[in-house]
Design an enzyme around this catalytic site. Sequence first.
Site, short mmCIF file in Angstrom:
data_model
loop_
_atom_site.label_atom_id
_atom_site.label_comp_id
_atom_site.label_asym_id
_atom_site.label_seq_id
_atom_site.Cartn_x
_atom_site.Cartn_y
_atom_site.Cartn_z
N CYS A 1 13.38 10.67 7.78
CA CYS A 1 13.10 10.30 9.17
C CYS A 1 14.30 10.61 10.06
CB CYS A 1 12.73 8.83 9.26
SG CYS A 1 13.95 7.76 8.49
N GLU B 1 8.55 16.47 15.18
CA GLU B 1 9.15 16.23 13.86
C GLU B 1 8.57 17.24 12.87
OE1 GLU B 1 8.02 12.57 11.83
OE2 GLU B 1 10.11 12.32 11.22
N GLU C 1 8.63 1.48 11.59
CA GLU C 1 9.70 2.46 11.37
C GLU C 1 9.03 3.82 11.36
OE1 GLU C 1 12.73 1.69 11.37
OE2 GLU C 1 12.92 -0.36 10.66
N LYS D 1 0.89 -1.18 0.00
CA LYS D 1 0.00 0.00 0.00
C LYS D 1 0.92 1.21 0.00
CE LYS D 1 -2.04 3.12 1.83
NZ LYS D 1 -1.86 4.49 1.31
P1 NAD Z 1 1.86 8.49 7.22
O1 NAD Z 1 1.84 7.73 8.49
O2 NAD Z 1 0.90 9.59 7.05
O3 NAD Z 1 1.61 7.51 5.98
C1 NAD Z 1 2.41 6.37 5.76
C2 NAD Z 1 1.56 5.33 5.06
O4 NAD Z 1 0.54 4.91 5.95
C3 NAD Z 1 0.87 5.83 3.80
O5 NAD Z 1 0.86 4.82 2.83
C4 NAD Z 1 -0.54 6.12 4.31
O6 NAD Z 1 -1.51 6.08 3.30
C5 NAD Z 1 -0.73 5.00 5.31
N1 NAD Z 1 -1.73 5.26 6.34
C6 NAD Z 1 -2.17 6.46 6.81
N2 NAD Z 1 -3.11 6.28 7.77
C7 NAD Z 1 -3.25 4.95 7.93
C8 NAD Z 1 -4.05 4.14 8.78
N3 NAD Z 1 -4.91 4.68 9.65
N4 NAD Z 1 -3.94 2.80 8.69
C9 NAD Z 1 -3.07 2.24 7.83
N5 NAD Z 1 -2.29 2.95 6.98
C10 NAD Z 1 -2.37 4.29 7.03
O7 NAD Z 1 3.36 8.95 7.03
P2 NAD Z 1 3.94 9.85 5.84
O8 NAD Z 1 3.51 11.26 6.09
O9 NAD Z 1 3.65 9.23 4.51
O10 NAD Z 1 5.51 9.69 6.06
C11 NAD Z 1 6.26 10.52 6.85
C12 NAD Z 1 6.59 9.85 8.16
O11 NAD Z 1 7.29 8.63 7.91
C13 NAD Z 1 7.50 10.68 9.04
O12 NAD Z 1 7.05 10.63 10.36
C14 NAD Z 1 8.85 9.96 8.91
O13 NAD Z 1 9.72 10.16 9.98
C15 NAD Z 1 8.40 8.55 8.79
N6 NAD Z 1 9.46 7.74 8.19
C16 NAD Z 1 10.16 6.89 9.02
C17 NAD Z 1 11.23 6.14 8.50
C18 NAD Z 1 12.02 5.23 9.39
O14 NAD Z 1 12.79 4.44 8.86
N7 NAD Z 1 11.87 5.29 10.71
C19 NAD Z 1 11.55 6.24 7.15
C20 NAD Z 1 10.81 7.11 6.34
C21 NAD Z 1 9.77 7.84 6.88
#
Ligand code: NAD
Length: 493
Positions: A283, A384, A249, A174
Amino acid sequence: MVQQFKVLINGEWKDSSTGEKLDIVNPATGEIIGQAPKCSEIEVNEAVAAAAKAAPAWAGMPMSERSKLLLASSRLIMENIEELAKLETLEQGSPIRKTMNFDVPLCAEQLEYFAGTARAIKGETLPVGPWCLSSTVREPLGVVGLITPWNFPALMVIWKLGAALVTGNTCIVKPPSTAPLTTLKLGEIMMEAGIPAGVVNVITGPGSQVGEALVQHPDVAKIGFTGDTATGKRIMKLASDTVKQVGLELGGKNAFVVLEDADVDAAVEGAIFGGFFNSGQVCAAASRFYIHESVYDEFADKYVKAAKKLKYGDTMNMETVIGPVAYKAHRDTVESYIESAKKDGATLLLGGKRPTTKETKNGYFVAPTIFGDCNNNMKMMREEIFGPVVGLAKFKTNEEVVELVNDSPFGLSASVWTKNARLGITLANQIKAGTVWINEHLIIFCETPWGGCKESGWGKDLSTMVFDEYTKVKHIYVDLNEGPEKPWYGILK
Ligand code: NAD
């Protein structure tokens, strides 16, 4: 005419059952560049059924054969480098210089790494006694759901997909709603490489529907998630109903510590990359800087001068190094942190506004922004930001700086800059984070484990440790006794 994309279920390309679409917008220009299906629970159920049907044959294939299919996928990624890089630049806003030289080649390299190292996965023989053979084997989990973020759309999916596939799992991916196109292309490449139908499925649609349906599906054994901490918490709750494994993550608020004896010029170079790579949408981005008071002015002055030189603008120009942030609402969020920093009394040293050149005026750009005189009570030093905005604070003693670094709900990464390796290692041992770099910030290799602690999540991506995330250990015990004697005889008889 806006380009139309379809989702991949059971080896076939489909629209959503409702016919609804997601608009994919180029954040550098604000233009719609494509549309992808807005799927729902219906497509999740279809994809899980397809993945479950494909699972026994895929798990039963020798590791060497799965490994070859990953290597073929890796070669095809490099053959399609221009198309993949262009797609990622258009949907996510990363400059083409980065997607061509970094994201796409690394995807190919990581598949090679997984294909090679998985072949060394072993079980164990356990010496419990001469009357038996007691051993462990590693088995795939079955059907896994992989939910990925928009900051590195291709890389984040390959980190998980490569490890999950080579170990024999079938997958439903997804991708993020704002940037799903490179993931769809990667699905196409894997089909072309010969990965059987149903092994890789890619469904696009809102996290609140597609993501949640995947998390709650009883036939999905694990969710591998990268994204926001709040979403991770919600996924943990939803996954508990089916006692599903989750790998998380999550977010970070990464400290960059410059000690009294640091090479300030090297630290400034590291701070440029650590703070502004991918417009700070990393991240592990360095976002709260603690600088020893004796070098604070020198560091701040040199950092501002270096950041002023960063060229932002047209993302399709090979000279551009900084793109916009990934979508309009996210720019609003980043700008709200700039306002909060001003309100909290931080001193604006650079940026703080939208660039207004011809190339940037329609996109979601935020100029590289540096605040001085920050402290840990400020919102911008605690949460963040995920944008090109950093805060500098002074410290006096090494004990104080360790406390400041650990004063955070996050624990993803940190860096320490010093010429004294012994001191650097001492501090690294005291800092609560998944990774601590010394005289470096933001370097990640296939061979090194990645993952945080505290509210930055748990589990590891990359390195051979990732295989533990996508396999389960089975213990097999064979009684070799010919007679009736058993180790438990004395207890019952
Ligand atoms: P997000 O949590 O908004 O979305 C991530 C994914 O989750 C997307 O595909 C989204 O559609 C899906 N999603 C959203 N709500 C959901 C739910 N209720 N149930 C299931 N899936 C759902 O995050 P983002 O804004 O896309 O990404 C940025 C974040 O990702 C930042 O916090 C960043 O630090 C983190 N990140 C962490 C790492 C790591 O390795 N720790 C790496 C990259 C990004």
